[in-house]
Design a protein around this motif. Structure first.
Motif, mmCIF file in Angstrom:
data_model
loop_
_atom_site.group_PDB
_atom_site.id
_atom_site.type_symbol
_atom_site.label_atom_id
_atom_site.label_comp_id
_atom_site.label_asym_id
_atom_site.label_seq_id
_atom_site.Cartn_x
_atom_site.Cartn_y
_atom_site.Cartn_z
ATOM 1 N N LYS A 161 -1.576 51.342 75.225
ATOM 2 C CA LYS A 161 -1.177 51.085 76.620
ATOM 3 C C LYS A 161 -0.746 52.359 77.323
ATOM 4 N N GLU A 162 -0.094 53.251 76.591
ATOM 5 C CA GLU A 162 0.371 54.508 77.190
ATOM 6 C C GLU A 162 -0.812 55.370 77.632
ATOM 7 N N LEU A 163 -1.826 55.469 76.764
ATOM 8 C CA LEU A 163 -3.021 56.253 77.101
ATOM 9 C C LEU A 163 -3.778 55.602 78.259
ATOM 10 N N ARG A 168 -5.547 55.649 83.918
ATOM 11 C CA ARG A 168 -5.576 55.004 85.243
ATOM 12 C C ARG A 168 -5.277 55.988 86.358
ATOM 13 N N LYS A 169 -4.494 57.027 86.052
ATOM 14 C CA LYS A 169 -4.138 58.015 87.070
ATOM 15 C C LYS A 169 -5.299 58.944 87.407
ATOM 16 N N ILE A 170 -6.319 58.996 86.550
ATOM 17 C CA ILE A 170 -7.490 59.840 86.797
ATOM 18 C C ILE A 170 -8.521 59.010 87.554
ATOM 19 N N PRO A 171 -8.866 59.378 88.774
ATOM 20 C CA PRO A 171 -9.805 58.553 89.539
ATOM 21 C C PRO A 171 -11.223 58.595 88.977
ATOM 22 N N GLY A 172 -11.875 57.434 88.998
ATOM 23 C CA GLY A 172 -13.284 57.345 88.597
ATOM 24 C C GLY A 172 -13.529 57.233 87.112
ATOM 25 N N VAL A 173 -12.480 57.023 86.301
ATOM 26 C CA VAL A 173 -12.672 56.913 84.855
ATOM 27 C C VAL A 173 -12.304 55.500 84.406
ATOM 28 N N PRO A 174 -13.291 54.680 83.983
ATOM 29 C CA PRO A 174 -12.998 53.324 83.513
ATOM 30 C C PRO A 174 -12.393 53.347 82.111
#
Length: 196
Positions: A161-163, A168-174
């Motif tokens: 969950k931490e990773l 999630r903070k990096i845009p465009g990465v699912p």
């Protein structure tokens, strides 16, 4: 001749430095802090270059042979849930998937010892693509975040969950994870096989 009488001056006090004087040490420290803050404001701030692959939050680099960066705990949870990693990924994304493993994740699996021998053997499968990361003995999560920020062509598969919060903070990465014995992808509209 007689002595002249000296009269006492009325209400005379000793001269004291005011607490706001620049010679007081606490004021000198405050002035240094203010000077540093001004220097910081004057410096040009560093702004990261925008990624050309992004159309707002949509990543145009993600295409059908999907490259999926796999984390240690994702492999372990897949084994616990008795899921074939490549087949389950294909069922989730309805396209060809290439699971990728960095050197740091491989090193982490080797360090876990004989208890996770099955996970290590699975990671050494020829269907898994090995990616040299170039960092020397770094923490696997940091390595994955670094890889994803450098190249936005990966989907990150993790159950941590931490990773996931960091990704999630990096845009465009699912982010791919396991929920109710199936793989799910968040922040990816074209994942038609993923349960909603």
């Amino acid at each position: 001749m007689g002595k002249a009488k000296k009269t006492r001056k009325f209400a005379v006090a000793k001269k004291i430095i005011s607490p706001k004087d620049a010679r007081v040490k606490s004021n000198q420290k405050e002035q240094l802090v203010k000077a540093k803050e001004l220097a910081k404001k004057e410096k040009p701030r560093h702004v990261d270059q925008a990624v050309s692959a992004l159309f707002f939050q949509y990543n145009t680099q993600l295409g059908p042979p999907y490259h999926i960066l796999v984390d240690t705990n994702f492999i372990n949870f897949s084994i616990k849930n008795k899921m074939d990693i490549v087949r389950s990924m294909m069922d989730c994304l309805l396209a060809k998937c290439i699971p990728c493993i960095t050197d740091c994740v491989m090193g982490e699996l080797e360090k876990l010892g004989s208890k996770y021998k099955v996970a290590l053997r699975l990671a050494q499968d020829p269907r898994f693509e090995r990616i040299p990361c170039g960092c020397k003995g770094c923490y696997a999560d940091d390595c994955m975040v670094k890889m994803v920020t450098a190249w936005r062509c990966f989907i990150v598969a993790t159950c941590d969950k931490e990773l996931r919060g960091r990704i999630r903070k990096i845009p465009g990465v699912p982010c791919m994870y396991i929920s109710s014995h199936r793989y799910t992808v968040e922040r990816m509209p074209e994942a038609f096989g993923a349960p909603r």
